[in-house]
Design an enzyme around this catalytic site. Structure first.
Site, PDB file in Angstrom:
ATOM      1  CB  SER A 119      20.817   7.559 -51.438  1.00  0.00           C
ATOM      2  OG  SER A 119      20.806   6.976 -50.040  1.00  0.00           O
ATOM      3  CG  HIS A 140      23.745   9.137 -55.234  1.00  0.00           C
ATOM      4  ND1 HIS A 140      22.512   9.988 -55.187  1.00  0.00           N
ATOM      5  CD2 HIS A 140      23.109   8.061 -54.790  1.00  0.00           C
ATOM      6  CE1 HIS A 140      21.524   9.589 -54.766  1.00  0.00           C
ATOM      7  NE2 HIS A 140      21.738   8.158 -54.788  1.00  0.00           N
ATOM      8  CD  GLU A 152      23.048  13.826 -56.015  1.00  0.00           C
ATOM      9  OE1 GLU A 152      22.645  15.041 -56.113  1.00  0.00           O
ATOM     10  OE2 GLU A 152      22.886  12.826 -55.411  1.00  0.00           O
ATOM     11  CG  ASN A 190      17.767  10.740 -52.308  1.00  0.00           C
ATOM     12  OD1 ASN A 190      16.952  10.418 -52.965  1.00  0.00           O
ATOM     13  ND2 ASN A 190      18.987   9.931 -52.493  1.00  0.00           N
TER      14      ASN A 190
HETATM   15  N1  CAA Z   1      17.430  -2.792 -65.134  1.00  0.00           N
HETATM   16  C1  CAA Z   1      17.959  -2.592 -66.315  1.00  0.00           C
HETATM   17  N2  CAA Z   1      17.113  -2.023 -67.289  1.00  0.00           N
HETATM   18  C2  CAA Z   1      15.842  -1.493 -67.273  1.00  0.00           C
HETATM   19  C3  CAA Z   1      15.452  -1.728 -65.689  1.00  0.00           C
HETATM   20  C4  CAA Z   1      16.120  -2.251 -64.880  1.00  0.00           C
HETATM   21  N3  CAA Z   1      15.702  -2.475 -63.503  1.00  0.00           N
HETATM   22  N4  CAA Z   1      13.976  -1.315 -65.853  1.00  0.00           N
HETATM   23  C5  CAA Z   1      13.647  -0.834 -67.145  1.00  0.00           C
HETATM   24  N5  CAA Z   1      15.001  -1.114 -67.878  1.00  0.00           N
HETATM   25  C6  CAA Z   1      15.264  -0.718 -69.153  1.00  0.00           C
HETATM   26  C7  CAA Z   1      14.170  -1.464 -70.189  1.00  0.00           C
HETATM   27  O1  CAA Z   1      14.611  -2.837 -70.475  1.00  0.00           O
HETATM   28  C8  CAA Z   1      14.127  -0.573 -71.361  1.00  0.00           C
HETATM   29  O2  CAA Z   1      14.942  -0.837 -72.264  1.00  0.00           O
HETATM   30  P1  CAA Z   1      15.134  -0.466 -73.776  1.00  0.00           P
HETATM   31  O3  CAA Z   1      14.895   0.786 -74.114  1.00  0.00           O
HETATM   32  O4  CAA Z   1      16.490  -0.879 -74.094  1.00  0.00           O
HETATM   33  O5  CAA Z   1      14.072  -1.564 -74.221  1.00  0.00           O
HETATM   34  C9  CAA Z   1      13.935   0.806 -70.757  1.00  0.00           C
HETATM   35  O6  CAA Z   1      14.794   0.775 -69.415  1.00  0.00           O
HETATM   36  C10 CAA Z   1      12.558   1.406 -70.502  1.00  0.00           C
HETATM   37  O7  CAA Z   1      11.892   0.544 -69.861  1.00  0.00           O
HETATM   38  P2  CAA Z   1      10.374   0.119 -69.819  1.00  0.00           P
HETATM   39  O8  CAA Z   1      10.038   0.458 -71.208  1.00  0.00           O
HETATM   40  O9  CAA Z   1      10.100  -1.270 -69.274  1.00  0.00           O
HETATM   41  O10 CAA Z   1       9.660   0.918 -68.865  1.00  0.00           O
HETATM   42  P3  CAA Z   1       9.405   2.417 -68.893  1.00  0.00           P
HETATM   43  O11 CAA Z   1       9.694   3.184 -70.047  1.00  0.00           O
HETATM   44  O12 CAA Z   1       8.545   2.606 -67.992  1.00  0.00           O
HETATM   45  O13 CAA Z   1      10.813   2.831 -67.889  1.00  0.00           O
HETATM   46  C11 CAA Z   1      11.839   3.101 -66.038  1.00  0.00           C
HETATM   47  C12 CAA Z   1      11.044   2.301 -66.785  1.00  0.00           C
HETATM   48  C13 CAA Z   1      13.155   3.462 -66.373  1.00  0.00           C
HETATM   49  C14 CAA Z   1      12.234   2.532 -64.427  1.00  0.00           C
HETATM   50  C15 CAA Z   1      11.046   4.596 -65.720  1.00  0.00           C
HETATM   51  O14 CAA Z   1      10.007   4.414 -65.304  1.00  0.00           O
HETATM   52  C16 CAA Z   1      11.765   5.737 -64.945  1.00  0.00           C
HETATM   53  O15 CAA Z   1      12.572   6.512 -65.288  1.00  0.00           O
HETATM   54  N6  CAA Z   1      11.463   5.674 -63.667  1.00  0.00           N
HETATM   55  C17 CAA Z   1      12.027   7.003 -62.584  1.00  0.00           C
HETATM   56  C18 CAA Z   1      13.199   6.067 -62.330  1.00  0.00           C
HETATM   57  C19 CAA Z   1      13.683   7.153 -61.245  1.00  0.00           C
HETATM   58  O16 CAA Z   1      13.467   7.938 -60.791  1.00  0.00           O
HETATM   59  N7  CAA Z   1      14.910   6.868 -60.617  1.00  0.00           N
HETATM   60  C20 CAA Z   1      15.568   7.480 -59.301  1.00  0.00           C
HETATM   61  C21 CAA Z   1      15.182   6.768 -58.249  1.00  0.00           C
HETATM   62  S1  CAA Z   1      15.962   7.546 -57.022  1.00  0.00           S
HETATM   63  C22 CAA Z   1      17.580   6.973 -56.687  1.00  0.00           C
HETATM   64  O17 CAA Z   1      17.743   6.126 -57.449  1.00  0.00           O
HETATM   65  C23 CAA Z   1      18.325   7.546 -55.843  1.00  0.00           C
HETATM   66  C24 CAA Z   1      18.276   7.227 -54.658  1.00  0.00           C
HETATM   67  O18 CAA Z   1      19.335   7.549 -53.808  1.00  0.00           O
HETATM   68  C25 CAA Z   1      16.861   6.902 -53.766  1.00  0.00           C
END
Ligand code: CAA
Length: 283
Positions: A119, A140, A152, A190
């Site tokens: 990352s 990424h 990415e 990031n």
């Molecule tokens: N694995 C698989 N599917 C998942 C999941 C997981 N861990 N968490 C949620 N989902 C799926 C759900 O099953 C749901 O699917 P359907 O549409 O098929 O029903 C969908 O995602 C939406 O989930 P929810 O309705 O439960 O909840 P939500 O609408 O709040 O979405 C979320 C959850 C997608 C995590 C949303 O909150 C989100 O986008 N959060 C921000 C995530 C983010 O910023 N990620 C980047 C992090 S930084 C990174 O990854 C890089 C790094 O290097 C650190």
């Protein structure tokens, strides 16, 4: 180049998510970790995710079985010899990554692509331990991998155009969007996300607002799906700290200084959702 078999090394949250999306896109997947228990835990998570899709009517039971059948689980890195693409998703530690790639350099087929899901660590430095610098690239993925559209793609100094083009095409077959970035600390995602999270932690540390208020401001005011402190818990506070340190060291600018509160939480073992406690508590 024809990519059909993909090895993912590291069966944690990111590795298993990556493995799931490849299997769903009909690739043969070798899921590798050093401990059998880790591979099994990763596979269980994948199965749980797929079962949820079946419950929601988004996947048939037959499709689930076909996806699961595409997996080989292993603790033997030597199996990389039959992979066309190998994606490393181990811990964010330069020494660990270098030692994995030094071994893969010997094991992998001559034309296999070696990718890292780091990352924030420099691709060029990881590549330097191999003879295959032109075949090494950063891929990424974002968490949760099955949901997030972005990958990415990071070119190291010596990454070939052929490698870049192949990875670009593979990402599209996963129904994800490849975005090309250069090899600088934190890449793009990031470099922008982590200072925002770090600033949210400073805001809490300085007593400007409660954690709930900070998250609510960013959710309702900026339309972020999660507030920054919830997101930090979700990513893992150790990972957040590690990335901030990489930015701080890489750019040498005080604006990347990790918040002391972040350090304190990590020292306490409050790493977020995965340990049941971070800024919030989880049952
Ligand atoms: N694995 C698989 N599917 C998942 C999941 C997981 N861990 N968490 C949620 N989902 C799926 C759900 O099953 C749901 O699917 P359907 O549409 O098929 O029903 C969908 O995602 C939406 O989930 P929810 O309705 O439960 O909840 P939500 O609408 O709040 O979405 C979320 C959850 C997608 C995590 C949303 O909150 C989100 O986008 N959060 C921000 C995530 C983010 O910023 N990620 C980047 C992090 S930084 C990174 O990854 C890089 C790094 O290097 C650190």
């Amino acid at each position: 180049m024809n990519i059909q078999t993909v090895m993912i090394t590291g069966a944690g949250q990111m590795g298993s998510g990556i493995a799931q999306v490849f299997a769903m896109a009909e690739y043969d997947v070798i899921l590798h970790d050093i401990a059998q228990e880790a591979v099994e835990r990763g596979m269980k998570g994948i199965q749980r995710n797929l079962e949820k899709q079946v419950d929601k009517g988004k996947l048939s039971s037959e499709e689930l079985h076909n996806i699961v059948d595409r997996f080989t689980l292993t603790t033997n890195l030597q199996e990389a010899e039959r992979a066309d693409l190998i994606i490393e998703a181990a811990v964010e530690n330069m020494e660990v990554k270098k030692s994995i790639f030094a071994r893969l350099d010997v094991i992998a087929k001559e034309d296999a692509i070696l990718a890292t899901n780091t990352s924030s660590l420099p691709i060029t430095e990881i590549a330097a331990v191999t003879k295959s610098t032109e075949r090494l690239i950063g891929m990424h993925f974002m968490n949760p991998v099955p949901v997030m559209k972005l990958v990415e793609i990071i070119r190291g100094l010596a990454t070939s155009q052929e490698t870049y083009d192949a990875v670009h095409e593979v990402v599209k077959t996963l129904n994800k969007v490849p975005v090309e970035v250069n090899d600088f600390p934190g890449f793009v995602s990031n470099r922008i996300l982590m200072p925002m999270i770090n600033e949210a932690i400073f805001t809490l540390y300085e007593g400007i607002a409660t954690k709930e208020a900070i998250d609510e401001v960013m959710k309702l005011g900026m339309n972020h799906p999660m507030g920054p402190l919830t997101l930090a818990d979700f990513i893992g506070l150790d990972t957040c700290l590690y990335i901030m340190e990489t930015l701080h060291e890489g750019f040498g600018d005080d604006k990347y200084r990790p918040c002391p509160l972040l350090r304190k939480y990590v020292k306490a073992g409050w790493l977020g959702k995965k340990t049941g406690r971070g800024f919030y508590t989880y049952s």
